[in-house]
Design a protein around this motif. Structure first.
Motif, PDB file in Angstrom:
ATOM      1  N   UNK A   6      -2.393   4.664   6.596  1.00 61.26           N
ATOM      2  CA  UNK A   6      -2.160   3.429   5.856  1.00 61.26           C
ATOM      3  C   UNK A   6      -3.022   2.281   6.348  1.00 61.26           C
ATOM      4  N   UNK A   7      -3.229   2.215   7.652  1.00 59.11           N
ATOM      5  CA  UNK A   7      -4.093   1.156   8.200  1.00 59.11           C
ATOM      6  C   UNK A   7      -5.526   1.317   7.692  1.00 59.11           C
ATOM      7  N   UNK A   8      -5.989   2.544   7.544  1.00 64.66           N
ATOM      8  CA  UNK A   8      -7.317   2.767   6.972  1.00 64.66           C
ATOM      9  C   UNK A   8      -7.332   2.251   5.531  1.00 64.66           C
ATOM     10  N   UNK A  67       0.852  -1.195   0.000  1.00 58.19           N
ATOM     11  CA  UNK A  67       0.000   0.000   0.000  1.00 58.19           C
ATOM     12  C   UNK A  67       0.885   1.242   0.000  1.00 58.19           C
ATOM     13  N   UNK A  68       0.732   2.050  -1.038  1.00 57.91           N
ATOM     14  CA  UNK A  68       1.570   3.231  -1.230  1.00 57.91           C
ATOM     15  C   UNK A  68       0.668   4.459  -1.295  1.00 57.91           C
ATOM     16  N   UNK A  69       0.963   5.495  -0.477  1.00 60.04           N
ATOM     17  CA  UNK A  69       0.164   6.720  -0.549  1.00 60.04           C
ATOM     18  C   UNK A  69       0.300   7.379  -1.925  1.00 60.04           C
ATOM     19  N   UNK A  70      -0.761   8.014  -2.405  1.00 60.12           N
ATOM     20  CA  UNK A  70      -0.717   8.613  -3.740  1.00 60.12           C
ATOM     21  C   UNK A  70       0.352   9.691  -3.888  1.00 60.12           C
ATOM     22  N   UNK A  83      -5.973  11.470   0.962  1.00 60.03           N
ATOM     23  CA  UNK A  83      -6.980  12.373   1.540  1.00 60.03           C
ATOM     24  C   UNK A  83      -8.218  11.610   1.993  1.00 60.03           C
ATOM     25  N   UNK A  84      -8.652  10.646   1.202  1.00 58.97           N
ATOM     26  CA  UNK A  84      -9.800   9.834   1.589  1.00 58.97           C
ATOM     27  C   UNK A  84      -9.505   9.089   2.885  1.00 58.97           C
ATOM     28  N   UNK A  85      -8.360   8.451   2.953  1.00 55.81           N
ATOM     29  CA  UNK A  85      -8.009   7.666   4.142  1.00 55.81           C
ATOM     30  C   UNK A  85      -7.816   8.558   5.364  1.00 55.81           C
ATOM     31  N   UNK A  86      -7.228   9.747   5.175  1.00 55.18           N
ATOM     32  CA  UNK A  86      -7.048  10.679   6.294  1.00 55.18           C
ATOM     33  C   UNK A  86      -8.388  11.118   6.868  1.00 55.18           C
ATOM     34  N   UNK A  87      -9.413  11.151   6.046  1.00 57.38           N
ATOM     35  CA  UNK A  87     -10.717  11.605   6.523  1.00 57.38           C
ATOM     36  C   UNK A  87     -11.326  10.647   7.552  1.00 57.38           C
TER      37      UNK A  87
END
Length: 123
Positions: free
Chosen positions: A72-74, A30-33, A52-56
């Protein structure tokens, strides 16, 4: 069962991926965009997620600290929902084990399976 490995570094520097490759375990990275260029080093094993979606979904408790592992866990939970499989999330330096479901929701057979695979991974 699949392992999701959180990473912000290329494959050659990822200890967990080397370990999983050596032992023949199924995994995705899993790699952040914001680090999407790293996906090339992982080829078909890479999943670039929407930061941004996962941070929300993360509560930073008013600290304004944007913890990459929490985000990342999200991402791992969202990916696990797509597959419906048992998924275990690992950090790129062997740490940070996290599963997509609370341990008390697994049947005895599935729980033993997860424990067996984690044990095999550490041998």
């Amino acid at each position: 069962m699949i392992f999701y490995v959180l990473s912000i570094q290329e494959k050659s520097k990822n200890k967990t991926v080397r370990y999983l490759d050596k032992r023949g375990f199924d995994y995705k990275v899993l790699i952040p965009d914001c680090y999407s260029e790293l996906a090339e080093s992982y080829k078909d094993k890479a999943i670039v997620y929407d930061t941004e979606l996962c941070k929300s979904y993360v509560d930073f408790c008013g600290t304004n600290i944007e913890n990459g592992a929490a985000v990342g866990r999200v991402a791992s939970i969202l990916e696990a929902q797509k597959s419906g499989d048992i998924c275990v999330c690992l950090d790129d330096d062997y740490g940070g084990i996290f599963a997509n479901k609370p341990i008390n929701t697994y049947s005895k057979e599935k729980l033993l399976y997860v424990i067996e695979k984690l044990h095999e991974m550490t041998l």
